[in-house]
Design a protein around this motif. Structure first.
Motif, PDB file in Angstrom:
ATOM      1  N   ALA A 328      -2.960   2.631 -11.632  1.00 35.92           N
ATOM      2  CA  ALA A 328      -3.104   2.989 -10.224  1.00 35.92           C
ATOM      3  C   ALA A 328      -3.381   4.485 -10.135  1.00 35.92           C
ATOM      4  O   ALA A 328      -3.173   5.237 -11.095  1.00 35.92           O
ATOM      5  CB  ALA A 328      -1.844   2.627  -9.438  1.00 35.92           C
ATOM      6  N   LYS A 329      -3.871   4.909  -8.986  1.00 30.21           N
ATOM      7  CA  LYS A 329      -4.086   6.330  -8.716  1.00 30.21           C
ATOM      8  C   LYS A 329      -3.404   6.687  -7.399  1.00 30.21           C
ATOM      9  O   LYS A 329      -3.456   5.927  -6.439  1.00 30.21           O
ATOM     10  CB  LYS A 329      -5.583   6.641  -8.584  1.00 30.21           C
ATOM     11  N   VAL A 330      -2.785   7.853  -7.380  1.00 32.79           N
ATOM     12  CA  VAL A 330      -2.256   8.426  -6.148  1.00 32.79           C
ATOM     13  C   VAL A 330      -2.885   9.803  -6.000  1.00 32.79           C
ATOM     14  O   VAL A 330      -2.737  10.663  -6.880  1.00 32.79           O
ATOM     15  CB  VAL A 330      -0.718   8.535  -6.171  1.00 32.79           C
ATOM     16  N   ASN A 331      -3.622  10.006  -4.916  1.00 32.04           N
ATOM     17  CA  ASN A 331      -4.308  11.271  -4.670  1.00 32.04           C
ATOM     18  C   ASN A 331      -3.637  11.986  -3.503  1.00 32.04           C
ATOM     19  O   ASN A 331      -3.383  11.373  -2.458  1.00 32.04           O
ATOM     20  CB  ASN A 331      -5.786  11.023  -4.362  1.00 32.04           C
ATOM     21  N   LEU A 332      -3.344  13.279  -3.688  1.00 30.11           N
ATOM     22  CA  LEU A 332      -2.577  14.038  -2.707  1.00 30.11           C
ATOM     23  C   LEU A 332      -3.321  15.294  -2.280  1.00 30.11           C
ATOM     24  O   LEU A 332      -3.889  16.008  -3.118  1.00 30.11           O
ATOM     25  CB  LEU A 332      -1.229  14.466  -3.297  1.00 30.11           C
ATOM     26  N   ARG A 447      -2.118  11.357   1.698  1.00 28.06           N
ATOM     27  CA  ARG A 447      -1.879  10.585   0.481  1.00 28.06           C
ATOM     28  C   ARG A 447      -2.784   9.353   0.463  1.00 28.06           C
ATOM     29  O   ARG A 447      -2.948   8.679   1.469  1.00 28.06           O
ATOM     30  CB  ARG A 447      -0.415  10.144   0.411  1.00 28.06           C
ATOM     31  N   GLN A 448      -3.366   9.094  -0.693  1.00 26.84           N
ATOM     32  CA  GLN A 448      -4.152   7.880  -0.914  1.00 26.84           C
ATOM     33  C   GLN A 448      -3.578   7.177  -2.139  1.00 26.84           C
ATOM     34  O   GLN A 448      -3.422   7.777  -3.190  1.00 26.84           O
ATOM     35  CB  GLN A 448      -5.624   8.211  -1.170  1.00 26.84           C
ATOM     36  N   VAL A 449      -3.257   5.902  -1.991  1.00 29.48           N
ATOM     37  CA  VAL A 449      -2.751   5.096  -3.100  1.00 29.48           C
ATOM     38  C   VAL A 449      -3.789   4.024  -3.412  1.00 29.48           C
ATOM     39  O   VAL A 449      -4.147   3.229  -2.544  1.00 29.48           O
ATOM     40  CB  VAL A 449      -1.398   4.436  -2.758  1.00 29.48           C
ATOM     41  N   LEU A 450      -4.288   4.037  -4.649  1.00 31.52           N
ATOM     42  CA  LEU A 450      -5.277   3.051  -5.092  1.00 31.52           C
ATOM     43  C   LEU A 450      -4.630   2.158  -6.153  1.00 31.52           C
ATOM     44  O   LEU A 450      -4.301   2.626  -7.249  1.00 31.52           O
ATOM     45  CB  LEU A 450      -6.505   3.741  -5.677  1.00 31.52           C
ATOM     46  N   THR A 451      -4.448   0.883  -5.829  1.00 28.59           N
ATOM     47  CA  THR A 451      -3.900  -0.092  -6.766  1.00 28.59           C
ATOM     48  C   THR A 451      -5.062  -0.813  -7.461  1.00 28.59           C
ATOM     49  O   THR A 451      -6.226  -0.655  -7.063  1.00 28.59           O
ATOM     50  CB  THR A 451      -3.036  -1.107  -6.014  1.00 28.59           C
TER      51      THR A 451
END
Length: 518
Positions: A328-332, A447-451
Motif C-alpha cells: 500500500a502507499k500513504v501519501n502526505l 492524506r491519500q491512502v492507496l490499497t
C-alpha cells in the motif's frame, strides 16, 4: 481515422520507451493512455494545490543508462537527484542506523551495533556487486524462450557467459534466486537493525516475508541498477517521478509520436489470428498492423483480447500468473518536517533517503503473518521518503511531501472490504509513524491512502501487483512472458515481460525491438 504503423496501449514509462524507439525507427506511432496524466505508476500529481506527489513509484535506480543515452533524456529535462545518506533507521531507544555511500562512515555506523557486522558488511557488499555485475547484462537483453529454440542460441549464450563470469559465485547466484533473504542476511550479520533495514529490499512489492523462499532475489533485484549515480544507489527524479514521463514524452514527440490522453482502449481487434488495431471505449476503431501492450497480461489477453484468440495452453499460463500483492502507499502533504530523533545528525541530512520504521526482522515476520490470513498488518512495516528535502519544487517553502510504502496490505481481506478498512489502516500507519516522529499528526494537511484494489483501479495493476506479476523464480527470465505473443502483430512491452517490475525501461525497449523485427 488516420492509420498508424504501431499503436501502444498505455502511457506508462515502458509504453513511452517503446513508442520512442519505434518512432525513432521511422514508424508512425500512437500512444493511447486511459488517464489524464502520463507515466502510469511513474506520474507526478498535484493532490493538494502546491504539493506535487509521486503517488505510486517514488525512487529510481534500475532505469537503464543506455535508454537515457539513446533517447537523450537528460537533454529532455530528466534530472536524477542523488540521495546521501540513503537510509535512516531510528530505534525506540534513541539510537539510529544511518547508511550511505561512504564506506568508512557505514563501517562506523554499523560498528555501533556490532563490530563483527561492520567487518562483514564490506564482504556482503562485494558479494552482491559481483552477482549484480554478472547478472545485469541479462536484465537489459531479451530472454530466451522455453523450450529452447535454435533461433535463441545467442540469448542462451549470454546466460552461459553470465555463468562463466560468475565462476565460483555461481552457487551463491543460484542461492540468491531461490533462497529466503534471511538465509543470506543471517549468514553475514547478527545485529537486528542492520538485518531489518536490508531485509526491507527483499519484500518490496512481494507477498512474502524475508523468510519466504525466493525473497533473496527480490533483494538482489533492488540493489542492481546505477541510474542513481552508482550501483545500488537510489535517487529522486526532479519534479517527482513524472519528470521521467515528461522527458520520455518529449523524446516521443520529438520523434513524431502522437500521444492521446483520456483515451481508453476497450479491445484489441483480431482478424484471422492477426492483430488489426484497437477499439476505444467510445467505439472508435484505430487501425495498425502492430499493437504493443504495456499493461499487464491479464488485462491484455483476458480482457482486451479475449482468451478465444489464444491457444488454450497459453491462456492457462496467463490465468496462472501470480498477482499476489500486499503493498500500500500513504501519501502526505505536511506543514513541516517530522521531528525524528536524529541525534547529532542534521534532520535534513538524515532524512534525505529512506526512513525505515522496522526495528528487527521479527517485526517484518509478524506483519506478514497477519497478511497471510487476510488481515492488514497490525504493526505495518513503513518505508518513508520525504523527497521535498532534496527537491524544493515539490512543495511550498517550509512544507513537505512524504511518501510511505507500506507492507502488508493483502489484496483480499478475510473480513470486510478495503473501502471499509482503508482509512483505519491509514490511521494505523500514522500511529506507527508518530511513535518515531510525535509531531507528524499535527503536520498532516492532506492524506491519500492507496490499497491494492486502489492500485488496480487507478493504475490497471491486476491484484494491485506493482510488478505486473510476482518476481519469483517461476516467473523470472525464460519463465516470464515473452515480447511476442501467439497473435501475429500483437506484442507485450510492459513489466509482464522480462526483466519484470521496477522502473527499468528494458521491457519497453525490448518490446519495441521485437515489434520492429516483426
Amino acid at each position: 481515422m488516420p492509420k498508424y504503423d504501431c499503436v501502444v496501449i498505455g502511457g506508462g514509462h515502458n509504453g513511452l520507451v517503446a513508442a520512442a524507439y519505434l518512432a525513432r525507427a521511422g514508424r508512425k506511432v500512437c500512444v493511447l493512455e486511459r488517464r489524464h496524466v502520463l507515466g502510469g505508476c511513474t506520474s507526478t500529481e498535484e493532490l493538494l494545490p502546491g504539493f506535487r506527489f509521486s503517488p505510486a513509484a517514488y525512487v529510481i535506480s534500475l532505469f537503464l543508462p543506455e535508454i537515457m543515452r539513446e533517447l537523450g533524456l537528460e537533454g529532455h529535462g530528466l534530472e536524477i537527484l542523488p540521495r546521501n545518506p540513503s537510509s535512516f533507521t531510528p530505534l525506540a531507544d534513541g539510537r539510529h542506523l544511518l547508511l550511505g555511500h561512504d564506506d568508512a562512515a557505514n563501517r562506523r555506523e554499523i560498528a555501533k551495533f556490532s563490530a563483527r557486522d561492520a567487518d562483514a558488511y564490506a564482504q556482503y557488499d562485494r558479494m552482491l556487486t559481483r552477482l549484480a555485475e554478472a547478472i545485469e547484462p541479462l536484465m537489459a537483453a531479451p530472454q530466451p524462450a522455453l523450450p529452447p529454440r535454435l533461433r535463441d542460441v545467442g540469448k542462451w549464450w549470454m546466460y552461459r557467459r553470465a555463468m562463466k563470469r560468475l565462476g565460483g559465485d555461481l552457487r551463491a547466484a543460484v542461492e540468491m534466486l531461490a533462497a529466503p533473504a534471511t538465509r543470506i542476511l543471517d549468514r553475514y550479520f547478527e545485529s537486528e537493525p542492520l538485518k531489518a533495514t536490508l531485509a526491507t529490499d527483499a519484500i518490496i512489492g512481494a507477498f512474502a516475508a524475508p523468510s519466504t523462499p525466493g525473497s533473496a532475489y527480490v533483494l538482489l533485484h533492488h540493489v542492481m541498477g546505477s541510474a542513481g549515480g552508482r550501483r545500488g544507489v537510489w535517487g529522486y527524479v526532479r519534479g517527482g517521478m513524472g519528470g521521467l514521463a515528461d522527458a520520455l514524452e518529449k523524446a516521443c514527440l520529438g520523434a513524431g509520436t502522437e500521444i492521446r490522453r483520456e483515451c481508453e482502449v476497450a479491445g484489441i481487434r483480431v482478424e484471422g489470428g492477426t492483430a488489426k488495431g484497437v477499439t476505444l471505449a467510445d467505439g472508435t476503431q484505430i487501425d495498425a498492423p502492430r499493437v504493443l501492450s504495456s499493461v499487464d497480461a491479464n488485462l491484455t489477453f483476458l480482457k482486451l483480447l479475449g482468451p478465444e484468440h489464444l491457444p488454450e495452453e497459453f491462456a492457462d499460463v496467463v490465468r496462472n500468473i501470480d498477482y499476489s500483492s500486499a503493498s500500500a502507499k500513504v501519501n502526505l502533504a505536511l506543514d513541516g518536517l517530522p521531528d525524528f530523533d536524529t541525534g547529532d545528525v542534521d534532520p535534513r541530512t538524515a532524512l534525505r533517503g529512506t526512513t525505515h520504521l522496522v526495528p528487527d526482522s521479527e517485526t517484518i515476520e509478524r506483519a506478514f503473518d497477519d497478511a497471510k490470513y487476510g488481515r492488514p498488518s497490525r504493526e505495518p512495516v513503513l518505508e518513508i521518503t520525504i523527497p521535498s528535502i532534496v527537491d524544493q519544487t515539490l512543495a511550498p517553502p517550509g512544507k513537505h511531501v512524504a511518501s510511505i510504502f507500506v507492507q502488508y496490505a493483502p489484496y483480499r481481506l478475510a473480513e470486510g472490504t478495503w473501502d471499509e478498512h482503508r482509512e483505519a489502516f491509514g490511521d494505523r500507519c500514522i500511529e506507527v509513524f508518530a511513535r518515531y516522529a510525535p509531531n507528524v499528526k499535527d503536520l498532516i494537511l492532506h492524506r491519500q491512502v492507496l490499497t491494492p484494489p486502489d492500485m488496480e483501479r487507478v493504475y490497471g495493476l491486476t491484484g494491485g501487483n506493482i510488478m505486473q506479476g510476482a518476481m519469483g523464480l517461476d516467473q523470472l527470465g525464460p519463465m516470464r512472458l515473452g515480447y511476442r505473443t501467439p497473435v501475429r502483430g500483437l506484442f507485450l512491452c510492459g513489466a509482464a515481460t522480462h526483466p519484470g517490475g521496477g522502473v527499468i525501461g528494458a521491457c519497453g525497449r525490448n518490446g519495441a525491438r521485437a515489434a520492429l523485427r516483426g
